[in-house]
Design an enzyme around this catalytic site. Structure first.
Site, mmCIF file in Angstrom:
data_model
loop_
_atom_site.group_PDB
_atom_site.id
_atom_site.type_symbol
_atom_site.label_atom_id
_atom_site.label_comp_id
_atom_site.label_asym_id
_atom_site.label_seq_id
_atom_site.Cartn_x
_atom_site.Cartn_y
_atom_site.Cartn_z
ATOM 1 N N ASP A 10 34.336 41.324 39.236
ATOM 2 C CA ASP A 10 33.851 40.146 39.969
ATOM 3 C C ASP A 10 35.056 39.217 40.147
ATOM 4 O O ASP A 10 36.114 39.433 39.558
ATOM 5 C CB ASP A 10 32.744 39.449 39.170
ATOM 6 N N SER A 11 34.849 38.155 40.919
ATOM 7 C CA SER A 11 35.926 37.174 41.084
ATOM 8 C C SER A 11 36.145 36.372 39.798
ATOM 9 O O SER A 11 37.171 35.713 39.655
ATOM 10 C CB SER A 11 35.570 36.215 42.214
ATOM 11 N N CYS A 73 29.490 41.439 42.427
ATOM 12 C CA CYS A 73 29.903 40.267 43.197
ATOM 13 C C CYS A 73 29.194 40.319 44.545
ATOM 14 O O CYS A 73 29.385 41.276 45.313
ATOM 15 C CB CYS A 73 31.419 40.312 43.386
ATOM 16 N N GLU A 151 32.253 28.317 36.571
ATOM 17 C CA GLU A 151 33.600 28.604 36.053
ATOM 18 C C GLU A 151 34.120 27.444 35.193
ATOM 19 O O GLU A 151 34.957 27.641 34.320
ATOM 20 C CB GLU A 151 34.570 28.881 37.211
ATOM 21 N N CYS A 185 24.487 35.586 44.407
ATOM 22 C CA CYS A 185 25.843 35.550 43.837
ATOM 23 C C CYS A 185 25.653 35.771 42.344
ATOM 24 O O CYS A 185 24.771 35.154 41.728
ATOM 25 C CB CYS A 185 26.467 34.189 44.107
ATOM 26 N N HIS A 187 27.242 34.818 39.863
ATOM 27 C CA HIS A 187 27.447 33.648 38.994
ATOM 28 C C HIS A 187 26.123 32.895 38.761
ATOM 29 O O HIS A 187 25.968 32.216 37.743
ATOM 30 C CB HIS A 187 28.427 32.651 39.630
HETATM 31 N N1 DGL Z 1 30.159 36.149 41.681
HETATM 32 C C1 DGL Z 1 30.677 36.105 43.031
HETATM 33 C C2 DGL Z 1 29.578 36.497 43.988
HETATM 34 O O1 DGL Z 1 28.654 37.163 43.527
HETATM 35 C C3 DGL Z 1 31.309 34.789 43.297
HETATM 36 C C4 DGL Z 1 32.186 34.809 44.507
HETATM 37 C C5 DGL Z 1 33.207 33.716 44.543
HETATM 38 O O2 DGL Z 1 34.155 33.811 43.783
HETATM 39 O O3 DGL Z 1 33.070 32.809 45.377
HETATM 40 O O4 DGL Z 1 29.579 36.217 45.162
#
Ligand code: DGL
Length: 270
Positions: A10-11, A73, A151, A185, A187
């Site tokens: 993931d990011s 992600c 984050e 998302c 997150h």
């Molecule tokens: N967890 C990522 C997602 O599902 C976050 C993406 C981001 O870094 O903007 O989209």
């Protein structure tokens, strides 16, 4: 049967929502996790950049001989769905398993989708839901402040900043009468309890991390790739920036101390 680890990326922290569920469903599997914390967020970047990042992330995981790759992600799953054609191992993103569950769960056929700007602009969730059932009304809303909130550790449901931010994005969605909201998302399940406090407990929240883990387990089972080990699986965590913030939220969210087990790598080498 295959003892190799499952690769998840993931990011940043969001993919931990899939890791938590994978550990619950497949406790004997090893997991290699990469969170691209040095380049988060992905969701405000161009499609070309997101595709380049996703290719580097998968290359890093393949160097660890993973038997499957999970793009945990929503942004990568929406924008870089071409990934699956280039990989030597099974792959899943988060969009298909999540849409399938939302279409099954909604009673009034009104589904909200929340995600990053790149995800919402791609209309990936809306289009897939309509391919299942074009009578389902889909209300889309991007929530660009949610990823930085998570984050930065603002994950407590009683935090007024978290609550006000959620209200700002979700009150208009609730006015449309949706009975189901896709947390599009990964997150967002980290602040699921805070989201539920705003939208009310009657609204079903579809957790992209959970649905993806369930679907990944099904692929592994059907491909005969599950481990035969009866020992608890090990997880290795890699990030592309300092591990500090990652360790703090990971500890709260995964319910275990990951301090000193998170390694920083240079993703630009991949
Ligand atoms: N967890 C990522 C997602 O599902 C976050 C993406 C981001 O870094 O903007 O989209």
């Amino acid at each position: 049967m295959n003892k190799a680890p499952i690769g998840v990326f993931d990011s940043g922290l969001g993919g931990l929502t899939a890791v938590r569920q994978l550990r619950r469903i497949l406790p004997n599997e090893d997991i290699v996790y990469f969170g691209d914390t040095g380049r988060v967020p992905y969701g405000t970047r161009s499609n070309a950049t997101i595709k380049r990042y996703a290719a580097q992330d998968t290359k890093f995981l393949l160097k660890h001989n993973v038997k499957m790759i999970i793009a945990a992600c929503g942004t990568v799953s929406s924008v870089a769905s071409n990934l699956k054609h280039d990989l030597p191992v099974p792959y899943t993103g988060v969009v298909s398993p999540t849409c399938f569950e939302a279409a099954r769960v909604t009673k009034n056929k009104k589904v909200g989708v929340i995600g990053t700007s790149a995800t919402i602009n791609s209309h990936s969730y809306r289009d897939l839901i309509h391919s299942f059932d074009d009578k389902i009304e889909v209300v889309e809303q991007d929530c660009p402040l949610f990823v930085p909130l998570v984050e930065s550790g603002f994950i407590d449901r009683d935090d007024p900043i978290t609550r006000l931010t959620i209200e700002r994005y979700l009150k208009p969605v609730m006015k449309t009468g949706v009975d189901t909201i896709i947390l599009g998302c990964t997150h967002y399940p980290i602040i699921k309890s805070a989201i539920s406090a705003v939208v009310g407990e009657k609204v079903s929240l579809i957790d992209s991390g959970r649905e993806t883990a369930v679907y990944a387990a099904k692929i592994l089972r059907e491909s005969d790739l599950l481990t035969d080990s009866d020992k608890p699986g090990k997880s290795e965590f890699f990030v592309s920036d300092t591990p500090d913030g990652f360790e703090n939220v990971a500890r709260v969210f995964l319910g275990e101390n990951v301090e000193h087990t998170v390694e920083q790598i240079n993703i630009e080498l991949y």
